[in-house]
Write a protein that holds these residues in place. Sequence first.
Motif, PDB file in Angstrom:
ATOM      1  N   TYR B  35      34.034  36.465  36.016  1.00  0.00           N
ATOM      2  CA  TYR B  35      35.015  36.938  36.975  1.00  0.00           C
ATOM      3  C   TYR B  35      36.423  36.752  36.391  1.00  0.00           C
ATOM      4  N   GLN B  37      40.286  36.065  37.819  1.00  0.00           N
ATOM      5  CA  GLN B  37      41.059  35.709  39.012  1.00  0.00           C
ATOM      6  C   GLN B  37      42.537  35.693  38.653  1.00  0.00           C
ATOM      7  N   GLY B  40      47.058  34.575  42.988  1.00  0.00           N
ATOM      8  CA  GLY B  40      47.276  35.139  44.316  1.00  0.00           C
ATOM      9  C   GLY B  40      46.173  36.077  44.788  1.00  0.00           C
ATOM     10  N   GLN B  41      45.139  36.236  43.982  1.00  0.00           N
ATOM     11  CA  GLN B  41      44.030  37.113  44.359  1.00  0.00           C
ATOM     12  C   GLN B  41      42.710  36.342  44.311  1.00  0.00           C
ATOM     13  N   GLY B  42      41.698  36.936  44.902  1.00  0.00           N
ATOM     14  CA  GLY B  42      40.373  36.352  44.792  1.00  0.00           C
ATOM     15  C   GLY B  42      39.712  36.761  43.485  1.00  0.00           C
ATOM     16  N   PRO B  43      38.673  36.070  43.087  1.00  0.00           N
ATOM     17  CA  PRO B  43      37.969  36.441  41.851  1.00  0.00           C
ATOM     18  C   PRO B  43      37.411  37.857  41.936  1.00  0.00           C
ATOM     19  N   LEU B  45      34.684  40.481  39.953  1.00  0.00           N
ATOM     20  CA  LEU B  45      33.585  40.526  38.988  1.00  0.00           C
ATOM     21  C   LEU B  45      33.916  41.460  37.835  1.00  0.00           C
ATOM     22  N   GLN B  59      33.334  47.131  36.198  1.00  0.00           N
ATOM     23  CA  GLN B  59      34.736  46.759  36.339  1.00  0.00           C
ATOM     24  C   GLN B  59      35.272  46.069  35.090  1.00  0.00           C
ATOM     25  N   GLN B 104      25.774  31.513  43.983  1.00  0.00           N
ATOM     26  CA  GLN B 104      26.413  31.517  42.672  1.00  0.00           C
ATOM     27  C   GLN B 104      27.165  30.200  42.502  1.00  0.00           C
ATOM     28  N   PHE B 106      29.899  28.139  40.239  1.00  0.00           N
ATOM     29  CA  PHE B 106      31.024  28.472  39.382  1.00  0.00           C
ATOM     30  C   PHE B 106      31.394  27.334  38.439  1.00  0.00           C
ATOM     31  N   GLY B 107      31.876  27.720  37.268  1.00  0.00           N
ATOM     32  CA  GLY B 107      32.436  26.762  36.332  1.00  0.00           C
ATOM     33  C   GLY B 107      33.897  26.504  36.631  1.00  0.00           C
ATOM     34  N   PRO B 108      34.538  25.633  35.853  1.00  0.00           N
ATOM     35  CA  PRO B 108      35.938  25.256  36.104  1.00  0.00           C
ATOM     36  C   PRO B 108      36.940  26.346  35.731  1.00  0.00           C
TER      37      PRO B 108
END
Lengths: 111, 115
Positions: B35, B37, B40-43, B45, B59, B104, B106-108
């Motif tokens: 993903y 990110q 100011g936005q969401g992740p 894909l 995408q 899902q 998520f990693g850091p």
Amino acid sequence: AQSVSQHNHHVILSEAASLELGCNYSYGGTVNLFWYVQYPGQHLQLLLKYFSGDPLVKGIKGFEAEFIKSKFSFNLRKPSVQWSDTAEYFCAVIRTDKLIFGTGTRLQVFP
Amino acid sequence: EAGVAQSPRYKIIEKRQSVAFWCNPISGHATLYWYQQILGQGPKLLIQFQNNGVVDDSQLPKDRFSAERLKGVDSTLKIQPAKLEDSAVYLCASSLTRGRTDTQYFGPGTRLTVL
């Protein structure tokens, strides 16, 4: 078109206040809905999810969300917030087998 | 259980340079996601793998981004050449299967700054 809308971009509360974060999605059909949280310096983690059944979903750390199909909403609630709830909260929906996220709501809780 | 690992955690490059990110998913997870990110936005894909095959890369800006998961475990995401607008956090996630009900993890993330 935006699939997921989070209208509250930044929320500031005092400890023990009640919390409700809005989430609306923009398409019909079967929905799978999620709330993720990202604490400062940590990775995104799942708070709760809805697939079917009881529209009131309980998650971790005292959070819950209610799916209201007629309003296309999946709002997140907590009756009494703590300072440790300070984080960014993301609503998400599965659409065409992809997880689509909202823009997030930053929650700050002051002691 | 070990989580999703990513490296590096931070990267600063100049525009037109190339950069690569690495992800090691949770052991046994067949599905891996990258993903982007933006602040100011969401992740969003970029690409999804099932084992070592691409399921969805609709995408992914393929003129400059590429990704691979050759042995169905680790994955790398590459940007070449980078643009200013590629500044973002790149998140890797994994799930047990492709099922819609699978969580899902998520990693850091890797925070990329393009100057």
